[in-house]
Motif scaffolding. Structure first.
Motif, PDB file in Angstrom:
ATOM      1  N   GLU A 222      14.968  47.923   5.823  1.00 59.62           N
ATOM      2  CA  GLU A 222      15.361  49.334   5.692  1.00 59.62           C
ATOM      3  C   GLU A 222      14.215  50.164   5.123  1.00 59.62           C
ATOM      4  OE1 GLU A 222      19.044  52.026   3.886  1.00 59.62           O
ATOM      5  OE2 GLU A 222      19.060  49.827   3.716  1.00 59.62           O
ATOM      6  N   GLN A 253      24.246  65.999  16.463  1.00 56.09           N
ATOM      7  CA  GLN A 253      23.796  64.616  16.597  1.00 56.09           C
ATOM      8  C   GLN A 253      22.826  64.239  15.477  1.00 56.09           C
ATOM      9  OE1 GLN A 253      22.182  64.810  20.544  1.00 56.09           O
ATOM     10  NE2 GLN A 253      24.145  64.266  21.542  1.00 56.09           N
ATOM     11  N   GLY A 256      24.773  63.696  12.368  1.00 55.33           N
ATOM     12  CA  GLY A 256      25.468  62.413  12.451  1.00 55.33           C
ATOM     13  C   GLY A 256      24.535  61.252  12.155  1.00 55.33           C
ATOM     14  N   ALA A 257      23.324  61.297  12.720  1.00 56.75           N
ATOM     15  CA  ALA A 257      22.357  60.231  12.446  1.00 56.75           C
ATOM     16  C   ALA A 257      21.974  60.216  10.970  1.00 56.75           C
ATOM     17  CB  ALA A 257      21.116  60.435  13.312  1.00 56.75           C
ATOM     18  N   ALA A 259      23.905  61.184   8.455  1.00 59.38           N
ATOM     19  CA  ALA A 259      25.043  60.622   7.715  1.00 59.38           C
ATOM     20  C   ALA A 259      25.070  59.101   7.831  1.00 59.38           C
ATOM     21  CB  ALA A 259      26.348  61.220   8.239  1.00 59.38           C
ATOM     22  N   ASP A 260      24.766  58.568   9.023  1.00 58.31           N
ATOM     23  CA  ASP A 260      24.747  57.110   9.194  1.00 58.31           C
ATOM     24  C   ASP A 260      23.641  56.474   8.360  1.00 58.31           C
ATOM     25  OD1 ASP A 260      26.857  57.317  10.933  1.00 58.31           O
ATOM     26  OD2 ASP A 260      25.592  57.344  12.736  1.00 58.31           O
ATOM     27  N   ARG A 261      22.471  57.110   8.306  1.00 59.89           N
ATOM     28  CA  ARG A 261      21.368  56.543   7.535  1.00 59.89           C
ATOM     29  C   ARG A 261      21.669  56.548   6.041  1.00 59.89           C
ATOM     30  NH1 ARG A 261      17.882  59.710  10.814  1.00 59.89           N
ATOM     31  NH2 ARG A 261      17.567  61.122   9.043  1.00 59.89           N
ATOM     32  N   SER A 263      24.581  56.528   4.612  1.00 52.87           N
ATOM     33  CA  SER A 263      25.708  55.654   4.250  1.00 52.87           C
ATOM     34  C   SER A 263      25.188  54.247   3.994  1.00 52.87           C
ATOM     35  CB  SER A 263      26.745  55.622   5.375  1.00 52.87           C
ATOM     36  OG  SER A 263      27.306  56.908   5.569  1.00 52.87           O
ATOM     37  N   ARG A 268      29.409  56.402   1.016  1.00 53.26           N
ATOM     38  CA  ARG A 268      29.851  56.631   2.388  1.00 53.26           C
ATOM     39  C   ARG A 268      29.742  58.110   2.695  1.00 53.26           C
ATOM     40  NH1 ARG A 268      35.957  55.617   4.764  1.00 53.26           N
ATOM     41  NH2 ARG A 268      35.534  56.313   6.910  1.00 53.26           N
ATOM     42  N   GLU A 270      30.295  61.134   5.576  1.00 57.34           N
ATOM     43  CA  GLU A 270      31.016  61.499   6.790  1.00 57.34           C
ATOM     44  C   GLU A 270      30.541  62.858   7.286  1.00 57.34           C
ATOM     45  OE1 GLU A 270      35.098  61.541   5.779  1.00 57.34           O
ATOM     46  OE2 GLU A 270      35.281  59.352   5.531  1.00 57.34           O
TER      47      GLU A 270
END
Length: 391
Positions: A222, A253, A256-257, A259-261, A263, A268, A270
């Motif tokens: 990571e 998008q 969203g990317a 937020a995923d990174r 998390s 968490r 969202e």
């Protein structure tokens, strides 16, 4: 003025020859006319006139004195030379200081009047006494007025040039400060945050290296991914391009990317979208993404939160982004947020600058133990900064 001088000199010479050409000594008088003209012409080359407002040089003063001396001699022997006084009169008024020029004009006028009276024939002509002083007075008044207006104009031009120079220097300083602010904001939102995350991953890997090698290697991978993203951001930052996440993605998008990174274990993130997504100006998209990155960086480093939410909302003529967390919170009115020491605390000011730069606003709602909400509202059409400042 030079053409008028030679025209009057030629007409004076012709008049003298017509009236006194057969008298004894006419030859040396003609020679004196020629010397007068040659001396005047040479002076234009060897003794140039001073610049407006400047004192005449010694060479110019000597030349003017020589020309006047020859003219006085001509005036004694040839009264027709009186007409040449007009160019000399204007030359003196145009180049000499005001008091000196007025004194010279008075002397020239008296000499012309004396010459007219001396060679007058028959009855007394009052025009010989009235006309030269009247013409001289009008010419003097006009030229002095023009000189004063020219002096004021030169002063105004000098002030304008100085003001423009000062304005240019001020604009350069403002541009330097603005560029420094932009650079500090970009570095904070890209490289600094990436390095901070990478440091955290490496520290976690070091702690787990012996107890849980698999988890440690995961942290190293990571950290490597964060380093690769930081390198991409740095290259695009050098080229002054949009954020890397927006290169091939829409804002939704990209968020969203993000937020995923962000998390991971213990946090968490969202993403929620309200309204109908539509096209946005590139500057607005970049500002919202950078604000989201900065807010989530603060959540990760300072808030101690377990959940965070990104909410992107289209509201008619504006778009808003809310970043909420359930962390420890802080008192916005009590000073810098936790973690502001040691050179930190640049996140919220940077986010506020980004929002203002896009014509929007940024608000922070928080209280100790009650979490934090960072809200940015930007217009869909970014107004011109000058118009915004005028309002």
């Amino acid at each position: 003025m030079h053409a008028a001088f030679f025209l009057l000199l030629g007409s004076s010479l012709v008049r003298h020859l017509l009236l006194h050409g057969g008298e004894p000594g006419a030859g040396w008088i003609v020679a004196l006319f020629v010397v007068f003209g040659v001396l005047y012409a040479l002076g234009r080359v060897l003794a140039p006139a001073p610049r407006p407002g400047a004192r005449p040089a010694v060479r110019y003063a000597l030349w003017l004195g020589a020309v006047l001396a020859v003219w006085v001699v001509l005036l004694v022997v040839a009264p027709s030379a009186a007409w040449c006084a007009m160019p000399l009169f204007f030359t003196g008024l145009h180049t000499l200081p005001t008091r000196t020029a007025v004194a010279l004009a008075s002397v020239l006028t008296l000499l012309v009047v004396a010459s007219k009276l001396r060679f007058a024939e028959g009855m007394f002509d009052p025009n010989a006494v009235i006309v030269p002083p009247a013409v001289a007075a009008v010419g003097t008044a006009v030229l002095i007025t023009l000189q004063r207006q020219a002096a004021r104009q030169r002063g105004l031009i000098a002030d304008l040039v100085r003001t423009r120079r000062d304005l240019a220097a001020t604009e350069r300083r403002a541009g330097i400060l603005a560029e420094r602010q932009r650079l500090s904001t970009e570095i904070h939102d890209t490289l600094a945050q990436g390095l901070s995350s990478q440091q955290m991953m490496l520290q976690a890997a070091d702690r787990l290296w012996r107890a849980d090698p698999g988890a440690a290697r995961g942290h190293l991978r990571e950290a490597a991914e964060i380093g690769a993203r930081g390198l991409t951001e740095a290259r695009r930052f050098v080229q002054d391009l949009a954020p890397a996440d927006l290169a091939e993605r829409t804002l939704v998008q990209a968020l969203g990317a993000l937020a995923d990174r962000e998390s991971g274990p213990g946090l968490r993130v969202e993403l929620r979208v309200d309204g109908t997504p539509g096209p946005l100006p590139e500057r607005t998209e970049a500002a919202l993404l950078r604000i989201a990155q900065g807010a989530l960086a603060n959540v990760r480093e300072h808030a101690g939160a377990t959940r965070a939410a990104l909410t992107l909302t289209w509201l008619g003529d504006q778009i808003s982004l809310d970043v909420a967390d359930d962390g420890r919170g802080f008192d916005p009115d009590a000073g810098p947020a936790p973690g502001a020491g040691s050179g930190r605390g640049h996140g919220l000011p940077a986010m506020r600058v980004r929002a203002l730069g896009s014509g929007g606003t940024l608000t922070v709602e928080s209280e100790p133990g009650g979490g934090t909400v960072v809200s940015a509202a930007l217009p869909l059409t970014t107004p011109d900064l000058l118009e915004k400042a005028a309002r």
